[in-house]
Design an enzyme around this catalytic site. Structure first.
Site, PDB file in Angstrom:
ATOM      1  N   VAL A   1     -19.854   1.721  -4.557  1.00  0.00           N
ATOM      2  CA  VAL A   1     -20.194   0.299  -4.429  1.00  0.00           C
ATOM      3  C   VAL A   1     -21.636   0.129  -3.964  1.00  0.00           C
ATOM      4  O   VAL A   1     -22.412  -0.632  -4.555  1.00  0.00           O
ATOM      5  CB  VAL A   1     -19.237  -0.422  -3.443  1.00  0.00           C
ATOM      6  CG1 VAL A   1     -19.605  -1.893  -3.324  1.00  0.00           C
ATOM      7  CG2 VAL A   1     -17.788  -0.269  -3.888  1.00  0.00           C
TER       8      VAL A   1
ATOM      9  N   LYS B   1       0.865  -1.176   0.000  1.00  0.00           N
ATOM     10  CA  LYS B   1       0.000   0.000   0.000  1.00  0.00           C
ATOM     11  C   LYS B   1       0.898   1.220   0.000  1.00  0.00           C
ATOM     12  O   LYS B   1       1.986   1.202   0.595  1.00  0.00           O
ATOM     13  CB  LYS B   1      -0.866   0.014   1.266  1.00  0.00           C
ATOM     14  CG  LYS B   1      -2.139   0.773   1.105  1.00  0.00           C
ATOM     15  CD  LYS B   1      -3.220  -0.082   0.449  1.00  0.00           C
ATOM     16  CE  LYS B   1      -4.559   0.591   0.370  1.00  0.00           C
ATOM     17  NZ  LYS B   1      -5.624  -0.297  -0.103  1.00  0.00           N
TER      18      LYS B   1
HETATM   19  P1  NAD Z   1     -17.661   5.941  -1.521  1.00  0.00           P
HETATM   20  O1  NAD Z   1     -16.894   7.001  -0.818  1.00  0.00           O
HETATM   21  O2  NAD Z   1     -18.031   6.122  -2.949  1.00  0.00           O
HETATM   22  O3  NAD Z   1     -19.039   5.671  -0.712  1.00  0.00           O
HETATM   23  C1  NAD Z   1     -19.138   5.632   0.675  1.00  0.00           C
HETATM   24  C2  NAD Z   1     -20.523   6.136   1.033  1.00  0.00           C
HETATM   25  O4  NAD Z   1     -20.712   5.974   2.441  1.00  0.00           O
HETATM   26  C3  NAD Z   1     -20.706   7.623   0.733  1.00  0.00           C
HETATM   27  O5  NAD Z   1     -21.882   7.835  -0.035  1.00  0.00           O
HETATM   28  C4  NAD Z   1     -20.815   8.259   2.124  1.00  0.00           C
HETATM   29  O6  NAD Z   1     -21.654   9.406   2.146  1.00  0.00           O
HETATM   30  C5  NAD Z   1     -21.398   7.112   2.918  1.00  0.00           C
HETATM   31  N1  NAD Z   1     -21.192   7.233   4.352  1.00  0.00           N
HETATM   32  C6  NAD Z   1     -20.123   7.725   5.002  1.00  0.00           C
HETATM   33  N2  NAD Z   1     -20.341   7.712   6.330  1.00  0.00           N
HETATM   34  C7  NAD Z   1     -21.564   7.181   6.519  1.00  0.00           C
HETATM   35  C8  NAD Z   1     -22.345   6.914   7.674  1.00  0.00           C
HETATM   36  N3  NAD Z   1     -21.905   7.165   8.901  1.00  0.00           N
HETATM   37  N4  NAD Z   1     -23.568   6.359   7.499  1.00  0.00           N
HETATM   38  C9  NAD Z   1     -24.040   6.105   6.262  1.00  0.00           C
HETATM   39  N5  NAD Z   1     -23.343   6.351   5.127  1.00  0.00           N
HETATM   40  C10 NAD Z   1     -22.118   6.878   5.255  1.00  0.00           C
HETATM   41  O7  NAD Z   1     -16.849   4.599  -1.307  1.00  0.00           O
HETATM   42  P2  NAD Z   1     -16.972   3.236  -2.142  1.00  0.00           P
HETATM   43  O8  NAD Z   1     -15.938   3.228  -3.196  1.00  0.00           O
HETATM   44  O9  NAD Z   1     -18.384   2.996  -2.481  1.00  0.00           O
HETATM   45  O10 NAD Z   1     -16.492   2.191  -1.036  1.00  0.00           O
HETATM   46  C11 NAD Z   1     -17.347   1.855   0.051  1.00  0.00           C
HETATM   47  C12 NAD Z   1     -16.579   0.998   1.042  1.00  0.00           C
HETATM   48  O11 NAD Z   1     -16.112  -0.184   0.401  1.00  0.00           O
HETATM   49  C13 NAD Z   1     -15.351   1.669   1.646  1.00  0.00           C
HETATM   50  O12 NAD Z   1     -15.161   1.213   2.962  1.00  0.00           O
HETATM   51  C14 NAD Z   1     -14.217   1.146   0.771  1.00  0.00           C
HETATM   52  O13 NAD Z   1     -12.974   1.168   1.457  1.00  0.00           O
HETATM   53  C15 NAD Z   1     -14.679  -0.268   0.511  1.00  0.00           C
HETATM   54  N6  NAD Z   1     -14.138  -0.857  -0.704  1.00  0.00           N
HETATM   55  C16 NAD Z   1     -14.357  -0.246  -1.897  1.00  0.00           C
HETATM   56  C17 NAD Z   1     -13.833  -0.809  -3.060  1.00  0.00           C
HETATM   57  C18 NAD Z   1     -14.067  -0.172  -4.399  1.00  0.00           C
HETATM   58  O14 NAD Z   1     -13.802  -0.823  -5.432  1.00  0.00           O
HETATM   59  N7  NAD Z   1     -14.580   1.063  -4.464  1.00  0.00           N
HETATM   60  C19 NAD Z   1     -13.090  -1.998  -2.990  1.00  0.00           C
HETATM   61  C20 NAD Z   1     -12.903  -2.620  -1.740  1.00  0.00           C
HETATM   62  C21 NAD Z   1     -13.432  -2.019  -0.606  1.00  0.00           C
END
Ligand code: NAD
Length: 352
Positions: free
Chosen positions: A178, A78
C-alpha cells in the site's frame, strides 16, 4: 472463551481440526446482521490457541465496523489458520480449510490477510465458492491505496481548504504494497514526500522514483510535515509517539493505528486530525466484497472513491458534535449494525 466473545460482541466462533493435514483453524463471526460476514484469513504462528482466538474475535469486530461504514451488505468475520511449527503441506491445509468454510454455507466469506496469498485463495476456491481475492480477481492493495488518497484529499480539504495536494508535505511510514502505491500517487499529485521503512531497498526506490527524502524509522514521527501517513504496523499512535508528531493530519492505511482509544483523545487534544483507519483503509474490503459479487471495475472504483465523501461527512459531523472522528465513526458503525440486527431475525449466538 464466552467471556472473550461477549467482550468483542461476537456472534459465533467455529473451531476446526483436521488430523490428516494438521489443520487447526478458527472462524470468528462478529455479526451477520447486514449480510454474510466477510474478512481475511491469517496464516501466522501463535504462542497459544487463546491468542489465536482473541486475534480472530478482535479482528472480526473491526471488519464489522469497516463494512458498516463502507456501506457494504456484509457483517464482519475473520479466520485464522494456526501456522504449524513442524513441516506441513500448505496446499493440503488450504483445501481442508476450504471445506471448513463451505460447511458454514455462506455465513462467512474469506479473503487474503497476513500470511496468505492469492494462490492460497485459489486452493480454497477448489472447495468453496465463499472466497474472494483469487489470482483471477486482482490485488486489494491497489484499491486500499486509492481509498487512502481519497481520504487524504478529503482531510486536506477539511483542514486546509485546499483542493489539491500540490506542495503538501507528507511522511509515509512503511513502503510495502500500500505505502509504495500511495507514494506513487502522491508524487504524481505534486506532494513532497519523506519516507521510511525498515527495508532500506524500498526506501532507495522511493528516493529514486518519487524524489522522496528518506529518514530512519524512529525519526518519522518528528518529521516537520503536514500529514503523517502510517502504512506499516498497527499501534504506532501511542503515548511515546504522539508528543513527537508535528503533522496536523494523520491519514494512512495501517490497521489499528491507535494503541488505545485514549490515544485517539490525546490526538484530539493536540488538535491533530486523525482519520479513522478502518474508514480510510476500507478500499481493499470494498474490492474484496464487490469482486466476490462479480461487480465490474468501474462500480468498484466508484465505491472506493466514496470513501472521501464518507470522511467529509464524518469530519463535518465531528465538528458539529465536538466528538473526535474516530469516536464518531465507532458510534455510527455500532448504530448501523444494531439497527440492522433489530430488523434481522438472525440473533443466533452459537459455538460449534
Ligand atoms: P506490507 O507488509 O506489504 O508493507 C508493510 C511495510 O511496512 C513493509 O515494507 C515493512 O518493511 C514496513 N515496516 C514494518 N515495520 C516498520 C517500521 N517499524 N517502520 C517502518 N516501516 C516498517 O503491508 P501492506 O499490505 O502494504 O499493508 C500496510 C498496512 O495497511 C498494514 O497495517 C495492513 O494491515 C494495512 N492494510 C492493508 C490493506 C491491503 O489491501 N494490503 C488493507 C487494509 C489495511
Amino acid at each position: 472463551m464466552f467471556t472473550q466473545m461477549e467482550y468483542q460482541g461476537a456472534s459465533d466462533l467455529h473451531l476446526f481440526h483436521d488430523a490428516a493435514t494438521g489443520l487447526q483453524a478458527i472462524i470468528a463471526i462478529h455479526s451477520t446482521a447486514l449480510g454474510a460476514a466477510i474478512g481475511g484469513c491469517r496464516f501466522i504462528e501463535y504462542t497459544t490457541h487463546d491468542d489465536a482466538i482473541q486475534d480472530a474475535l478482535r479482528l472480526a469486530k473491526g471488519m464489522s465496523y469497516k463494512a458498516a461504514l463502507a456501506g457494504l451488505p456484509h457483517g464482519g468475520g475473520k479466520s485464522v489458520i494456526i501456522k504449524p511449527r513442524k513441516p506441513f503441506d500448505r496446499r493440503a491445509l488450504m483445501l481442508a480449510f476450504g471445506e471448513c468454510i463451505d460447511q458454514l454455507q455462506g455465513r462467512y466469506i474469506t479473503a487474503m490477510d497476513s500470511g496468505t496469498l492469492t494462490t492460497d485463495m485459489d486452493a480454497i476456491a477448489e472447495k468453496t465458492r465463499w472466497v474472494s481475492c483469487t489470482s483471477s480477481a486482482g490485488d486489494p492493495s491497489t484499491y486500499t491505496s486509492l481509498g487512502v488518497i481519497e481520504g487524504i484529499k478529503s482531510a486536506v480539504k477539511h483542514l486546509f481548504d485546499k483542493d489539491n495536494l500540490e506542495g503538501i508535505r507528507i511522511a509515509i511510514q512503511g513502503l510495502g504494497h500500500v505505502g509504495m502505491a500511495v507514494a506513487s500517487h502522491l508524487s504524481m499529485e505534486g506532494a513532497h514526500l519523506t519516507v521510511t521503512d525498515i527495508n532500506t531497498s524500498l526506501m532507495k526506490t522511493a528516493v529514486e522514483e518519487y524524489k522522496a527524502k528518506a529518514v530512519a524509522p524512529d525519526d518519522i514521527y518528528a518529521t516537520d510535515v503536514d500529514i503523517f501517513c502510517p502504512c506499516g504496523l498497527g499501534g504506532v499512535l501511542n503515548k511515546n509517539t504522539i508528543g513527537q508528531i508535528k503533522a496536523q493530519i494523520i491519514a494512512g492505511s495501517a490497521n489499528n493505528q491507535l494503541l488505545t482509544s485514549e490515544d485517539g483523545y490525546a490526538l484530539d487534544r493536540r488538535q491533530i486530525l486523525y482519520v479513522p483507519d478502518y474508514v480510510i483503509n476500507s478500499g481493499g474490503l470494498i474490492f474484496v466484497a464487490l469482486a466476490h459479487a462479480k461487480e465490474d471495475p468501474q462500480t468498484i472504483h466508484h465505491q472506493v472513491a466514496n470513501i472521501g465523501k464518507t470522511l467529509t461527512q464524518l469530519f463535518s459531523a465531528s465538528q458539529t458534535s465536538s466528538i473526535p472522528p474516530f469516536a464518531l465513526a465507532n458510534q455510527q458503525a455500532e448504530s448501523i449494525i444494531s439497527a440492522a440486527a433489530f430488523h434481522s431475525r438472525d440473533d443466533r449466538r452459537i459455538i460449534s
